[in-house]
Enzyme design. Structure first.
Site, PDB file in Angstrom:
ATOM      1  N   LYS A  63       1.257  10.791  -9.891  1.00  0.00           N
ATOM      2  CA  LYS A  63       2.577  10.984  -9.270  1.00  0.00           C
ATOM      3  C   LYS A  63       3.167   9.632  -8.896  1.00  0.00           C
ATOM      4  O   LYS A  63       2.609   8.911  -8.061  1.00  0.00           O
ATOM      5  CB  LYS A  63       2.454  11.828  -7.993  1.00  0.00           C
ATOM      6  CG  LYS A  63       3.821  12.155  -7.401  1.00  0.00           C
ATOM      7  CD  LYS A  63       3.746  12.648  -5.968  1.00  0.00           C
ATOM      8  CE  LYS A  63       3.958  11.563  -4.963  1.00  0.00           C
ATOM      9  NZ  LYS A  63       5.304  10.958  -4.950  1.00  0.00           N
TER      10      LYS A  63
ATOM     11  N   GLU B 160      -5.770   1.758  -1.608  1.00  0.00           N
ATOM     12  CA  GLU B 160      -5.174   0.413  -1.588  1.00  0.00           C
ATOM     13  C   GLU B 160      -3.998   0.495  -0.625  1.00  0.00           C
ATOM     14  O   GLU B 160      -2.965   1.079  -0.952  1.00  0.00           O
ATOM     15  CB  GLU B 160      -4.669   0.028  -2.990  1.00  0.00           C
ATOM     16  CG  GLU B 160      -5.728   0.032  -4.074  1.00  0.00           C
ATOM     17  CD  GLU B 160      -6.598  -1.206  -4.074  1.00  0.00           C
ATOM     18  OE1 GLU B 160      -6.375  -2.104  -3.239  1.00  0.00           O
ATOM     19  OE2 GLU B 160      -7.524  -1.266  -4.897  1.00  0.00           O
TER      20      GLU B 160
ATOM     21  N   CYS C 246       2.352  -5.599  -0.995  1.00  0.00           N
ATOM     22  CA  CYS C 246       1.243  -5.294  -0.083  1.00  0.00           C
ATOM     23  C   CYS C 246       0.548  -6.554   0.405  1.00  0.00           C
ATOM     24  O   CYS C 246       0.156  -6.646   1.556  1.00  0.00           O
ATOM     25  CB  CYS C 246       0.250  -4.377  -0.779  1.00  0.00           C
ATOM     26  SG  CYS C 246      -0.294  -5.013  -2.366  1.00  0.00           S
TER      27      CYS C 246
ATOM     28  N   GLU D  69       2.995  -4.216   9.635  1.00  0.00           N
ATOM     29  CA  GLU D  69       3.506  -4.563   8.315  1.00  0.00           C
ATOM     30  C   GLU D  69       5.001  -4.229   8.283  1.00  0.00           C
ATOM     31  O   GLU D  69       5.382  -3.089   8.570  1.00  0.00           O
ATOM     32  CB  GLU D  69       2.769  -3.745   7.245  1.00  0.00           C
ATOM     33  CG  GLU D  69       3.193  -4.093   5.833  1.00  0.00           C
ATOM     34  CD  GLU D  69       2.550  -3.186   4.783  1.00  0.00           C
ATOM     35  OE1 GLU D  69       2.472  -1.969   5.010  1.00  0.00           O
ATOM     36  OE2 GLU D  69       2.145  -3.711   3.736  1.00  0.00           O
TER      37      GLU D  69
HETATM   38  P1  TAP Z   1       3.708   5.722   1.192  1.00  0.00           P
HETATM   39  O1  TAP Z   1       4.817   6.277   1.959  1.00  0.00           O
HETATM   40  O2  TAP Z   1       2.335   5.855   1.733  1.00  0.00           O
HETATM   41  O3  TAP Z   1       3.793   6.396  -0.252  1.00  0.00           O
HETATM   42  C1  TAP Z   1       2.900   6.077  -1.290  1.00  0.00           C
HETATM   43  C2  TAP Z   1       2.805   7.268  -2.219  1.00  0.00           C
HETATM   44  O4  TAP Z   1       2.213   8.363  -1.519  1.00  0.00           O
HETATM   45  C3  TAP Z   1       4.167   7.760  -2.703  1.00  0.00           C
HETATM   46  O5  TAP Z   1       4.036   8.251  -4.018  1.00  0.00           O
HETATM   47  C4  TAP Z   1       4.432   8.897  -1.721  1.00  0.00           C
HETATM   48  O6  TAP Z   1       5.351   9.842  -2.214  1.00  0.00           O
HETATM   49  C5  TAP Z   1       3.066   9.499  -1.579  1.00  0.00           C
HETATM   50  N1  TAP Z   1       2.856  10.293  -0.379  1.00  0.00           N
HETATM   51  C6  TAP Z   1       3.599  10.320   0.771  1.00  0.00           C
HETATM   52  N2  TAP Z   1       3.050  11.198   1.631  1.00  0.00           N
HETATM   53  C7  TAP Z   1       1.951  11.717   1.034  1.00  0.00           C
HETATM   54  C8  TAP Z   1       0.957  12.670   1.421  1.00  0.00           C
HETATM   55  N3  TAP Z   1       0.955  13.264   2.606  1.00  0.00           N
HETATM   56  N4  TAP Z   1      -0.029  12.965   0.551  1.00  0.00           N
HETATM   57  C9  TAP Z   1      -0.091  12.378  -0.649  1.00  0.00           C
HETATM   58  N5  TAP Z   1       0.828  11.480  -1.091  1.00  0.00           N
HETATM   59  C10 TAP Z   1       1.828  11.150  -0.246  1.00  0.00           C
HETATM   60  O7  TAP Z   1       3.894   4.184   0.892  1.00  0.00           O
HETATM   61  P2  TAP Z   1       5.198   3.481   0.279  1.00  0.00           P
HETATM   62  O8  TAP Z   1       6.175   3.345   1.371  1.00  0.00           O
HETATM   63  O9  TAP Z   1       5.614   4.128  -0.986  1.00  0.00           O
HETATM   64  O10 TAP Z   1       4.597   2.065  -0.142  1.00  0.00           O
HETATM   65  C11 TAP Z   1       4.504   1.043   0.726  1.00  0.00           C
HETATM   66  C12 TAP Z   1       3.076   0.879   1.210  1.00  0.00           C
HETATM   67  O11 TAP Z   1       2.183   0.732   0.113  1.00  0.00           O
HETATM   68  C13 TAP Z   1       2.927  -0.385   2.020  1.00  0.00           C
HETATM   69  O12 TAP Z   1       2.144  -0.130   3.162  1.00  0.00           O
HETATM   70  C14 TAP Z   1       2.181  -1.322   1.064  1.00  0.00           C
HETATM   71  O13 TAP Z   1       1.457  -2.335   1.685  1.00  0.00           O
HETATM   72  C15 TAP Z   1       1.324  -0.380   0.313  1.00  0.00           C
HETATM   73  N6  TAP Z   1       0.908  -0.967  -0.972  1.00  0.00           N
HETATM   74  C16 TAP Z   1      -0.390  -1.372  -1.095  1.00  0.00           C
HETATM   75  C17 TAP Z   1      -0.817  -1.959  -2.268  1.00  0.00           C
HETATM   76  C18 TAP Z   1      -2.239  -2.400  -2.363  1.00  0.00           C
HETATM   77  S1  TAP Z   1      -2.789  -2.832  -3.823  1.00  0.00           S
HETATM   78  N7  TAP Z   1      -3.025  -2.447  -1.311  1.00  0.00           N
HETATM   79  C19 TAP Z   1       0.079  -2.135  -3.324  1.00  0.00           C
HETATM   80  C20 TAP Z   1       1.392  -1.717  -3.174  1.00  0.00           C
HETATM   81  C21 TAP Z   1       1.797  -1.117  -1.973  1.00  0.00           C
HETATM   82  P3  TAP Z   1       6.927   9.630  -1.986  1.00  0.00           P
HETATM   83  O14 TAP Z   1       7.205   8.168  -2.018  1.00  0.00           O
HETATM   84  O15 TAP Z   1       7.490  10.311  -3.124  1.00  0.00           O
HETATM   85  O16 TAP Z   1       7.214  10.225  -0.665  1.00  0.00           O
END
Ligand code: TAP
Length: 491
Positions: free
Chosen positions: A190, A264, A298, A395
């Site tokens: 997804k 991650e 990240c 963050e």
């Molecule tokens: P999240 O809000 O956690 O979303 C990540 C993914 O999880 C999206 O596809 C989201 O769907 C989905 N999701 C949301 N709620 C969920 C649930 N209850 N169960 C399962 N999946 C769920 O993070 P984001 O805002 O997209 O990304 C930013 C975060 O990612 C930051 O904290 C960043 O540091 C971290 N990140 C970490 C890395 C590594 S390698 N450590 C790399 C990139 C990003 P929707 O977006 O469709 O709601």
């Protein structure tokens, strides 16, 4: 094939980047973006909009997957599993090579579509996201051929569920899919709600590559779709990249289920500048660490630690450089910073900065004119902050750098480790012995010396502490998709 070779094979020409190629692709798909299940397209009843963050314009209506859709995808992946697992590693590598070549062939389309959907500068999607994604498939094609000799006692886990964020949509997809395919797993993935488009283009590429039906299934939707994947009893492993909050929920939700997990998560990486560092090089390093991809990275070096003796000089140089950054239309090849993913994220960044200022931080912000429409936030530096301030601990996931000073190297290490995160760190010094001495003392999955954001498909990437666990890339990353199986027999 290395990145330089891949870049040389790409032809972008000199003309200003036009959105036409991606807009044509979107038009051909009639504004109805469907799920890719069992090698075919399935439109859902409900849809959500995918917008261009740089203009606010709607790019597409994307299908929202419900529980039933996720069930169908898992069934398709289960059906495809025996055939895919039975293939030799060499046979699977042929598909990975084909996928890599097809992304390469369509690299311009991928880059423009990614920039339209995410708001990142075209220079970045063109020169970083797309080539690194290609490199990931080539690299793992090689690993597929080595499975029998390097992992003789391991086998694929089964159907894996993968959930990815919006900051590097294609690259995070490559990090997830390439090792899973190489090791013989089948997939339900997804993408993030904000950025589904390159995942759908990728599914089309897999169709063209002749990937057997059901090996890869892409379901689009919001967090509830991710939740259905996490809770599905027939999914044997969850690979998640995203926020620490959602990662924490996934760990709780899968406890006792027997599912393998890799998380991650977020970061607040330290960027340590020692007094003897090449300050001009370190300034460029900071630009890359915190203003690349608008700081939505990240491992962004979002906590600057500068040795007191040079702090004033370094801040002066940095602020002068910050004012030269060009912010604007992400399709403009000369732009340094593009758009923030969404107005809610922009608001979150602004509130955290305000909280920092209210707590006494000194605000230094670029005065460059921002585009009048779309979602933009200026490069920002906060000085005079304390280690316990919210802006230092949380963050921000935007182009905001906080800066503190230190007197001794051991103080720098203590400040760097004063974080619940532990994803990456960067140390700048002309004294390599000292930098090599400090690196192991910093609690992080990766420590760069006199460089930052160096990624490679061959290097396992991941964090410690609340940045999660598990690695992506390299040999370590393959173990995440394998299970140890020892077969013994008596004479
Ligand atoms: P999240 O809000 O956690 O979303 C990540 C993914 O999880 C999206 O596809 C989201 O769907 C989905 N999701 C949301 N709620 C969920 C649930 N209850 N169960 C399962 N999946 C769920 O993070 P984001 O805002 O997209 O990304 C930013 C975060 O990612 C930051 O904290 C960043 O540091 C971290 N990140 C970490 C890395 C590594 S390698 N450590 C790399 C990139 C990003 P929707 O977006 O469709 O709601």
């Amino acid at each position: 094939m290395n990145i330089k070779d891949i870049l040389q094979t790409m032809d972008y020409g000199n003309a200003p980047e036009s959105p036409d190629l991606a807009l044509e692709w979107l038009a051909q798909h009639k504004n109805k973006m469907s799920h890719f299940i069992n090698g075919d397209w399935h439109s859902g009843k409900n849809h959500f909009a995918s917008n261009n963050p740089a203009s606010g314009e709607r790019l597409a209506q994307v299908s929202q997957a419900d529980k039933n859709t996720v069930n169908q995808a898992v069934k398709a992946a289960e059906k495809a599993l025996p055939g895919w697992q039975a293939l030799s590693g060499h046979a699977r590598s042929e598909y990975l090579y084909a996928i890599a070549r097809l992304i390469q062939k369509n690299s311009r389309l991928f880059a423009v579509l990614e920039t339209l959907d995410n708001g990142k500068p075209i220079r970045e999607s063109r020169d970083i996201d797309v080539p690194l994604a290609i490199r990931h498939f080539y690299h793992h094609a090689g690993w597929a051929q080595l499975l029998d000799t390097e992992f003789p006692d391991h086998e694929a886990i089964g159907v894996v569920g993968q959930i990815i964020p919006w900051n590097f949509p294609l690259l995070m997809l490559a990090w997830k899919i390439a090792p899973a395919l190489a090791t013989g797993n089948t997939i339900v993935i997804k993408p993030a709600e904000f950025t589904s488009l390159t995942a759908l283009l990728f599914a089309e590429i897999c169709q063209q590559a002749g990937l057997p039906k059901g090996v890869l299934n892409v379901v689009t939707g919001d967090g509830s779709t991710g939740q259905h994947i996490v809770e599905h009893p027939d999914i044997k492993k969850i690979a998640f990249t995203g926020s620490t909050a959602v990662g924490r929920w996934i760990r709780q939700a899968t406890a006792g289920s027997g599912k393998k997990l890799s998380l991650e998560l977020g970061g607040k990486s330290a960027f340590i500048v020692c007094a003897d560092a090449d300050l001009d090089a370190a300034v460029e390093g900071v630009v890359d660490a915190i203003w690349f991809n608008q700081g939505q990275v990240c491992c962004a070096g979002s906590r600057l630690l500068v040795q007191e003796a040079v702090a004033e000089r370094f801040h002066k140089k940095l602020i002068s450089r910050m004012h030269k950054l060009r912010i604007g239309d992400p399709l403009d090849k000369s732009i340094d910073m593009g758009a923030i993913i969404d107005p809610r994220q922009q608001q979150k960044i602004a509130s955290l900065v305000q909280a920092g200022v209210d707590a006494g931080a000194c605000l230094n912000q670029s005065t460059a004119e921002l585009p009048s429409s779309g979602c933009f936030y200026p490069p920002t530096l906060l000085t005079d902050v304390s280690p316990s301030d919210q802006v230092v601990q949380d963050e921000i996931f935007g182009p905001v750098l906080v800066s503190m000073t230190f007197r001794t190297p051991s103080e720098a290490v203590a400040l760097a480790n004063n974080s619940r995160y532990g994803l990456a760190a960067s140390i700048w010094s002309e004294n390599i012995n000292m930098a090599m001495h400090l690196a192991p003392l910093v609690q992080a999955g990766i420590v760069w010396i006199n460089c930052t954001n160096m990624m490679d498909a061959a290097a396992g990437f991941g964090g410690v502490k609340e940045s999660g666990f598990g690695r992506e890339g390299g040999k370590e990353g393959l173990y995440e998709y394998l299970t140890l199986k020892i077969n013994t027999k008596t004479q």
